[in-house]
Design a protein around this motif. Structure first.
Motif, PDB file in Angstrom:
ATOM      1  N   UNK A   1       0.836  -1.211   0.000  1.00 30.25           N
ATOM      2  CA  UNK A   1       0.000   0.000   0.000  1.00 30.25           C
ATOM      3  C   UNK A   1       0.868   1.257   0.000  1.00 30.25           C
ATOM      4  N   UNK A   2       1.894   1.277   0.861  1.00 28.40           N
ATOM      5  CA  UNK A   2       2.736   2.465   0.990  1.00 28.40           C
ATOM      6  C   UNK A   2       3.638   2.685  -0.224  1.00 28.40           C
ATOM      7  N   UNK A   3       4.167   1.615  -0.795  1.00 24.46           N
ATOM      8  CA  UNK A   3       5.156   1.749  -1.872  1.00 24.46           C
ATOM      9  C   UNK A   3       4.573   1.655  -3.275  1.00 24.46           C
ATOM     10  N   UNK A   4       3.341   1.136  -3.387  1.00 25.86           N
ATOM     11  CA  UNK A   4       2.767   0.958  -4.724  1.00 25.86           C
ATOM     12  C   UNK A   4       1.434   1.694  -4.901  1.00 25.86           C
ATOM     13  N   UNK A   5       0.474   1.403  -4.024  1.00 27.02           N
ATOM     14  CA  UNK A   5      -0.879   1.913  -4.256  1.00 27.02           C
ATOM     15  C   UNK A   5      -1.002   3.410  -3.990  1.00 27.02           C
ATOM     16  N   UNK A  49      -0.976   9.204  -6.262  1.00 22.22           N
ATOM     17  CA  UNK A  49      -0.285  10.497  -6.352  1.00 22.22           C
ATOM     18  C   UNK A  49       0.091  10.814  -7.801  1.00 22.22           C
ATOM     19  N   UNK A  50       0.595   9.802  -8.516  1.00 21.57           N
ATOM     20  CA  UNK A  50       0.950   9.989  -9.928  1.00 21.57           C
ATOM     21  C   UNK A  50      -0.291  10.299 -10.762  1.00 21.57           C
ATOM     22  N   UNK A  51      -1.377   9.613 -10.442  1.00 24.30           N
ATOM     23  CA  UNK A  51      -2.629   9.836 -11.167  1.00 24.30           C
ATOM     24  C   UNK A  51      -3.120  11.267 -10.960  1.00 24.30           C
ATOM     25  N   UNK A  52      -3.116  11.728  -9.716  1.00 20.37           N
ATOM     26  CA  UNK A  52      -3.555  13.095  -9.402  1.00 20.37           C
ATOM     27  C   UNK A  52      -2.678  14.118 -10.124  1.00 20.37           C
ATOM     28  N   UNK A  53      -1.367  13.883 -10.104  1.00 21.95           N
ATOM     29  CA  UNK A  53      -0.419  14.796 -10.766  1.00 21.95           C
ATOM     30  C   UNK A  53      -0.683  14.858 -12.273  1.00 21.95           C
ATOM     31  N   UNK A  91      -8.111  11.208  -4.544  1.00 23.64           N
ATOM     32  CA  UNK A  91      -7.728  11.672  -3.199  1.00 23.64           C
ATOM     33  C   UNK A  91      -8.447  10.872  -2.116  1.00 23.64           C
ATOM     34  N   UNK A  92      -9.718  10.552  -2.390  1.00 18.33           N
ATOM     35  CA  UNK A  92     -10.472   9.720  -1.431  1.00 18.33           C
ATOM     36  C   UNK A  92      -9.854   8.320  -1.343  1.00 18.33           C
ATOM     37  N   UNK A 152      -6.809   8.500   0.701  1.00 18.82           N
ATOM     38  CA  UNK A 152      -7.138   8.592   2.120  1.00 18.82           C
ATOM     39  C   UNK A 152      -7.581   7.241   2.668  1.00 18.82           C
ATOM     40  N   UNK A 153      -8.329   6.493   1.846  1.00 16.42           N
ATOM     41  CA  UNK A 153      -8.756   5.141   2.251  1.00 16.42           C
ATOM     42  C   UNK A 153      -7.554   4.238   2.470  1.00 16.42           C
ATOM     43  N   UNK A 154      -6.560   4.376   1.585  1.00 16.76           N
ATOM     44  CA  UNK A 154      -5.335   3.583   1.730  1.00 16.76           C
ATOM     45  C   UNK A 154      -4.595   3.945   3.017  1.00 16.76           C
ATOM     46  N   UNK A 155      -4.536   5.237   3.324  1.00 11.49           N
ATOM     47  CA  UNK A 155      -3.878   5.677   4.561  1.00 11.49           C
ATOM     48  C   UNK A 155      -4.592   5.126   5.792  1.00 11.49           C
ATOM     49  N   UNK A 156      -5.938   5.125   5.729  1.00  9.04           N
ATOM     50  CA  UNK A 156      -6.730   4.552   6.823  1.00  9.04           C
ATOM     51  C   UNK A 156      -6.468   3.055   6.955  1.00  9.04           C
ATOM     52  N   UNK A 157      -6.374   2.378   5.798  1.00  4.31           N
ATOM     53  CA  UNK A 157      -6.112   0.933   5.805  1.00  4.31           C
ATOM     54  C   UNK A 157      -4.739   0.630   6.400  1.00  4.31           C
ATOM     55  N   UNK A 158      -3.747   1.467   6.068  1.00  3.95           N
ATOM     56  CA  UNK A 158      -2.401   1.293   6.631  1.00  3.95           C
ATOM     57  C   UNK A 158      -2.440   1.437   8.153  1.00  3.95           C
ATOM     58  N   UNK A 159      -3.179   2.444   8.622  1.00  4.19           N
ATOM     59  CA  UNK A 159      -3.297   2.663  10.064  1.00  4.19           C
ATOM     60  C   UNK A 159      -3.934   1.453  10.744  1.00  4.19           C
ATOM     61  N   UNK A 160      -4.988   0.904  10.120  1.00  4.96           N
ATOM     62  CA  UNK A 160      -5.667  -0.271  10.676  1.00  4.96           C
ATOM     63  C   UNK A 160      -4.741  -1.492  10.692  1.00  4.96           C
ATOM     64  N   UNK A 161      -3.964  -1.654   9.614  1.00  8.60           N
ATOM     65  CA  UNK A 161      -3.019  -2.770   9.539  1.00  8.60           C
ATOM     66  C   UNK A 161      -1.908  -2.629  10.580  1.00  8.60           C
TER      67      UNK A 161
END
Length: 331
Positions: free
Chosen positions: A216-220, A225-229, A268-269, A272-281
C-alpha cells in the motif's frame, strides 16, 4: 597370462556396467533437482482465499516437506463466511496426482482460525499432492434448513422423514494442491508443541500484514499520487488552451475539466482510504505482536516448569545415587 588379462577386462567391464547402472539410477531419482521442468505450476496460491465450501474460505499459509522423514506439514487458515451459528468441522485426505495411493493425514494443531496438518509417508519422488478438504456442517442446522424449505414448498409443518433424508445434501469439498517446485524443503520439520504452532501462525500473520503495508505504501498510494499529478497537468493544459478555442470547444473543455476534477477527488479519497487501511493494519500488527508476546510468555513458563521438574528429578537421583553413575569406584 591370457586368462589373467581376460579376467581383468571382464572385471573392468562389470565395474563399468554397475557404475553405469548406478549413474542411471542417480539421474532418474535426482532429475527433478537439476533438470528444468516446463510443466505448468499447479500450486494453490499462498495467502489467497480458496472458495468452494459452503461456510468457509480457506487460506494456504504454509506447505513444507522433510525428505528425511517423508513428512509434509500444511498450515491452513479457516475463515467462517457462512450463516451457520455453529462452525463446521473438517475432514482431510491426501493423494498424489494420477495415483490411487492415499497418504495418512493427521491434524497436529487446531484453533478457531488455524489448522495444521501433517501428511506422512510422502516419497521424495512426489510431484503434485492433492489435499482434499471436506466441510462437515452441523447436522441439526442442515435438518432445520431442509424442514423449513420443505414446509414452505408443501405447506406442512412436519415434512415426511423420507423426504428429509432424500433432500440431505452431500458435504462440500475443495482441493488444495501442492507442487514440488513451490513446497518449501525443510529438513528440520518435526512435531511441535501447541504453543510453538500458535507462535508460528502469529508470525506468519505478522509477515503477511507487513507485506500488505509495504504494498500500500510503496505501490498503491504513489500510484494515486501519480494519477492526481497527471490529471492536474491535463487540466492545466486545457485551461492554457482555452483562449484559442471556439465557444463550443470551450464548453467541451469545461465539461472535461469538471470531469477531471471529480477524478482528482475520487483519487484523493482512494488515497485517504489507503492511509486509513495502513493505520488499521499497523494497529493489527501491534495487536499481533502483543499476542505473540503472550504466547512466548506462556511457552517460557512451560519451559520453566519442565526445568523445575527436571531439577527435582535430578536432585532426587543425586540423593539416591550420590550423583554418580553406578559402577564408578571412588578412590
Amino acid at each position: 597370462m591370457k586368462l589373467k588379462i581376460n579376467r581383468e577386462i571382464e572385471n573392468k567391464f562389470y565395474i563399468g556396467f554397475f557404475l553405469f547402472i548406478g549413474l542411471c539410477f542417480a539421474v532418474f531419482f535426482t532429475s527433478r533437482l537439476w533438470m528444468y521442468d516446463d510443466n505448468p505450476i499447479m500450486q494453490t496460491p499462498y495467502n489467497m482465499e480458496i472458495t468452494g465450501l459452503d461456510q468457509t474460505n480457506l487460506v494456504l499459509q504454509k506447505w513444507e516437506y522433510n525428505p528425511n522423514e517423508q513428512l509434509m506439514e500444511v498450515m491452513l487458515k479457516t475463515k467462517h463466511v457462512g450463516t451457520d451459528q455453529v462452525r463446521p468441522t473438517f475432514s482431510f485426505a491426501a493423494k498424489e496426482k494420477d495415483s490411487k495411493e492415499i497418504f495418512p493425514v493427521k491434524v497436529v494443531y487446531k484453533d478457531e482460525e488455524t489448522v495444521v496438518l501433517q501428511i506422512k509417508k510422502v516419497p521424495e519422488t512426489y510431484r503434485y499432492i492433492g489435499l482434499f478438504v471436506r466441510e462437515n456442517r452441523d447436522p441439526k442446522i442442515i435438518e432445520n434448513e431442509i424442514n423449513n424449505t420443505l414446509s414452505e414448498g408443501t405447506g406442512t409443518l412436519y415434512p415426511d422423514a423420507a423426504q428429509v433424508k432424500s433432500s440431505w445434501p452431500k458435504p462440500k469439498e475443495t482441493i488444495v494442491i501442492g507442487d514440488y517446485r513451490k513446497i518449501k524443503l525443510n529438513k528440520e520439520l518435526k512435531n511441535n508443541s501447541t504453543l510453538a504452532y500458535k507462535k508460528e501462525q502469529i508470525m506468519l500473520e505478522i509477515e503477511q500484514v507487513k507485506k500488505e503495508i509495504v504494498i500500500i505504501q510503496n505501490e498503491r498510494i504513489p500510484l494515486q499520487e501519480q494519477l492526481i499529478s497527471s490529471i492536474k497537468e491535463e487540466i492545466k493544459t486545457l485551461k492554457s488552451e482555452m483562449k484559442y478555442k471556439t465557444e463550443e470547444e470551450k464548453q467541451e473543455a469545461y465539461t472535461k475539466i469538471v470531469s477531471q476534477q471529480e477524478a482528482i477527488k475520487k483519487a484523493e479519497k482512494q488515497q485517504q482510504d489507503y492511509l486509513t487501511e495502513v493505520k488499521q493494519l499497523q494497529e493489527k500488527e501491534a495487536k499481533l505482536y502483543e499476542k505473540l508476546n503472550d504466547v512466548e510468555s506462556k511457552a517460557a513458563a512451560v519451559n520453566d516448569k519442565k526445568e523445575i521438574k527436571s531439577a527435582i528429578k535430578l536432585t532426587k537421583n543425586e540423593v539416591e545415587t550420590g550423583g554418580f553413575e553406578e559402577g564408578i569406584e571412588l578412590k
